[in-house]
Motif scaffolding. Structure first.
Motif, short mmCIF file in Angstrom:
data_model
loop_
_atom_site.label_atom_id
_atom_site.label_comp_id
_atom_site.label_asym_id
_atom_site.label_seq_id
_atom_site.Cartn_x
_atom_site.Cartn_y
_atom_site.Cartn_z
N ILE A 326 41.22 24.58 51.02
CA ILE A 326 41.45 25.81 50.26
C ILE A 326 41.74 25.50 48.80
CG2 ILE A 326 42.92 27.85 50.05
CD1 ILE A 326 43.35 27.65 53.11
N ARG A 327 41.13 26.27 47.92
CA ARG A 327 41.34 26.15 46.49
C ARG A 327 41.69 27.52 45.91
NH1 ARG A 327 42.09 21.84 47.51
NH2 ARG A 327 40.89 19.97 47.10
N ILE A 328 42.54 27.53 44.90
CA ILE A 328 42.90 28.78 44.23
C ILE A 328 41.94 29.02 43.07
CG2 ILE A 328 44.71 29.99 42.98
CD1 ILE A 328 46.72 28.22 44.47
N LEU A 329 41.45 30.24 42.95
CA LEU A 329 40.56 30.56 41.83
C LEU A 329 41.36 30.61 40.53
CD1 LEU A 329 38.31 33.32 43.44
CD2 LEU A 329 37.56 31.09 42.62
N PRO A 330 40.85 29.98 39.48
CA PRO A 330 41.64 29.85 38.25
C PRO A 330 41.65 31.09 37.36
CG PRO A 330 39.55 28.73 38.00
CD PRO A 330 39.61 29.19 39.42
N VAL A 331 40.62 31.91 37.44
CA VAL A 331 40.52 33.07 36.55
C VAL A 331 40.34 34.31 37.40
CG1 VAL A 331 39.29 34.16 34.65
CG2 VAL A 331 39.49 31.67 34.73
N THR A 332 41.37 35.14 37.45
CA THR A 332 41.32 36.38 38.22
C THR A 332 42.12 37.46 37.50
OG1 THR A 332 43.20 35.53 39.50
CG2 THR A 332 41.02 35.30 40.50
N LEU A 333 41.96 38.70 37.97
CA LEU A 333 42.69 39.84 37.42
C LEU A 333 43.29 40.65 38.56
CD1 LEU A 333 40.21 41.20 34.71
CD2 LEU A 333 42.40 40.07 34.28
N PRO A 334 44.33 41.43 38.28
CA PRO A 334 44.85 42.33 39.31
C PRO A 334 43.96 43.56 39.46
CG PRO A 334 46.06 42.65 37.28
CD PRO A 334 45.12 41.49 37.04
N GLN A 335 44.18 44.31 40.53
CA GLN A 335 43.52 45.60 40.65
C GLN A 335 43.99 46.50 39.51
OE1 GLN A 335 44.15 47.25 44.57
NE2 GLN A 335 43.30 45.47 45.61
N HIS A 336 43.12 47.38 39.04
CA HIS A 336 43.46 48.14 37.84
C HIS A 336 44.62 49.09 38.05
CE1 HIS A 336 41.75 52.08 39.07
NE2 HIS A 336 40.87 51.37 39.72
N HIS A 337 44.94 49.43 39.31
CA HIS A 337 46.01 50.37 39.57
C HIS A 337 47.16 49.74 40.37
CE1 HIS A 337 43.57 50.11 43.03
NE2 HIS A 337 44.07 51.14 43.68
N ARG A 338 46.99 48.46 40.72
CA ARG A 338 48.06 47.71 41.39
C ARG A 338 48.08 46.33 40.73
NH1 ARG A 338 45.07 49.63 46.23
NH2 ARG A 338 46.01 51.61 46.85
N VAL A 339 49.05 46.09 39.86
CA VAL A 339 48.95 44.96 38.93
C VAL A 339 49.92 43.83 39.24
CG1 VAL A 339 48.09 46.43 37.08
CG2 VAL A 339 50.56 46.08 37.31
N THR A 340 50.49 43.80 40.43
CA THR A 340 51.49 42.78 40.73
C THR A 340 50.87 41.39 40.77
OG1 THR A 340 52.71 44.40 42.03
CG2 THR A 340 53.31 42.09 42.31
N TYR A 341 49.78 41.22 41.52
CA TYR A 341 49.13 39.93 41.67
C TYR A 341 47.61 40.08 41.55
CZ TYR A 341 53.65 38.39 43.50
OH TYR A 341 54.98 38.10 43.65
N PRO A 342 46.89 38.97 41.34
CA PRO A 342 45.43 39.05 41.22
C PRO A 342 44.77 39.51 42.52
CG PRO A 342 46.26 36.98 40.32
CD PRO A 342 47.41 37.62 41.03
N SER A 343 43.57 40.07 42.39
CA SER A 343 42.81 40.53 43.54
C SER A 343 41.32 40.44 43.26
CB SER A 343 43.18 41.98 43.89
OG SER A 343 42.37 42.48 44.93
N LEU A 344 40.56 40.17 44.31
CA LEU A 344 39.10 40.18 44.21
C LEU A 344 38.53 41.51 44.68
CD1 LEU A 344 38.37 36.62 45.66
CD2 LEU A 344 38.63 37.28 43.26
N GLY A 345 39.40 42.36 45.28
CA GLY A 345 38.96 43.67 45.74
C GLY A 345 37.95 43.56 46.86
#
Length: 401
Positions: A326-345
């Protein structure tokens, strides 16, 4: 005779008057229909424009991405104007293309619109020289799991197919997920959502015209399914809205989805609203999975034992899913309406003919296209770097709310 002639002329006049009146009534009716059609056209045009304009402004869309044979990357979304629900009739399929050698995507444009209907849940599958699009939606009619578009010129033109079921389809939703594949016999399989936390496979043996429900159901909604061999053994990883011991569920089938074993615990965290995993087989033969660690709507952290934080991950298996790196993706963003942690949706994962691997995210603003090769997945140095980068991104996200 004179009176008779006058009577005949009056009768003809009456007939002519009636014909004129009937003609006027028909003209009025046609004008009303034309006015209504023009009104519908304007409403559809506005809905389409709003859907395209707001493609990154609302959660209610999903995407697919793939490499047609000319090297382009084609992404198809279902897009809903802000303030409208995904089940609304304004929801449309739009497409965007990253042309081979270009650094910028084309502007999105309309792909498919059902007048008065709902278009959502898109899946693309590249089958040698043919590109298949499977598009779902609400209220398509009894037993219609999706509409099919087929292209032999890299998505420039399409042929429409309405699938015919061999038996009435039950316990399903008209929502294709992320999986389509052919087996060695040439049979075509497509995964769609079942009723509740379940998914299923449909099979076509005649090139996509008639379809058969394989009968089995997995244990999660939006299940990611991949063949393990050519003998009918399949792996289904999670989806959402169900779990085993606090982890995402997985199922095994030995008969192309006719039956599924009871769910067992997968090595990945559970998922919920506006999330799904995706899994593919790489050209090298390895399996690659991608997903979120954190359940955003319910604010549920990963289970104890998960060592990869609250961000987004990719996982590589070289032993058919028995073990995963398992590897963590280095560049991600949170959901536009839930901003606590990154998400791929509603994420989609694909590999191009050139070997490059592509991830396309949704529910972010803007959506992200991530590209890497298999060597990056295996590099220990990258694993350390991505962990540090993701920790920094998470800290910055929390700091900024």
């Amino acid at each position: 005779q004179k009176d008779k002639k006058i009577s005949e002329l009056q009768s003809d006049d009456d007939a002519d008057k009636k014909a004129i009146e009937d003609g006027k009534a028909e003209i009025e009716r046609l004008n009303e229909e034309l006015t209504k059609a023009q009104s519908d056209d304007e409403a559809d045009k506005k809905a389409i424009e709003d859907g395209i304009k707001n493609i990154n402004n609302d959660i209610q869309f999903a995407s697919v991405v793939m490499n047609p044979n000319n090297g382009d990357i084609l992404a198809i979304y279902f897009s809903t104007p802000v303030g409208k629900a995904e089940a609304d009739t304004s929801t449309t399929f739009v497409q965007a293309r990253l042309r081979y050698g270009s650094d910028e995507w084309d502007m999105p444009e309309l792909l498919f619109k059902t007048r008065g209907g709902n278009d959502q849940s898109a899946l693309i599958f590249t089958d040698k020289d043919t590109v298949w699009f499977f598009g779902g939606g609400r209220n398509l009619g009894d037993g219609v799991p999706f509409r099919i578009l087929r292209s032999t010129d890299n998505g420039q033109t399409w042929t429409l197919i309405i699938p015919q079921m061999d038996h009435p389809l039950t316990a399903y939703m008209a929502q294709p997920i992320t999986t389509a594949f052919r087996n060695e016999k040439g049979e075509l399989f497509v995964a769609i959502d079942g009723k509740g936390p379940s998914s299923l496979l449909l099979r076509s043996q005649d090139g996509g015209y008639s379809w058969h429900d394989m009968g089995g159901r997995t244990s999660s909604r939006h299940s990611a399914i991949v063949p393990l061999d050519d003998e009918g053994n399949l792996l289904s990883i999670g989806g959402k809205n169900n779990g085993v011991n606090g982890w995402n569920a997985q199922n095994i089938s030995h008969d192309w989805g006719a039956t599924w074993e009871s769910p067992t615990q997968s090595p990945f965290p559970p998922l919920g609203t506006a999330q799904r995993p995706c899994i593919i087989r790489l050209h090298s033969g390895a399996l690659l999975a991608v997903g979120d660690s954190y359940m955003h709507k319910k604010k549920i952290a990963p289970p104890a034992g998960w060592k990869y934080g609250n961000g987004c991950y990719v996982a590589l298996s070289r032993d058919n899913g028995k073990t995963w790196k398992i590897r963590i993706l280095p560049v991600t963003l949170p959901q536009h309406h839930r901003v606590t942690y990154p998400s791929l949706g509603y994420v989609t994962l694909r590999q191009g003919h050139d070997g490059m691997i592509h991830i396309l995210t949704t529910t972010n603003y803007p959506g992200i296209h991530i590209e890497f090769n298999e060597a990056w997945l295996s590099a220990e140095e990258n694993a350390v770097k991505t962990s540090k980068i993701t920790e920094c991104l998470s800290e910055e996200t929390n700091k900024n709310g």
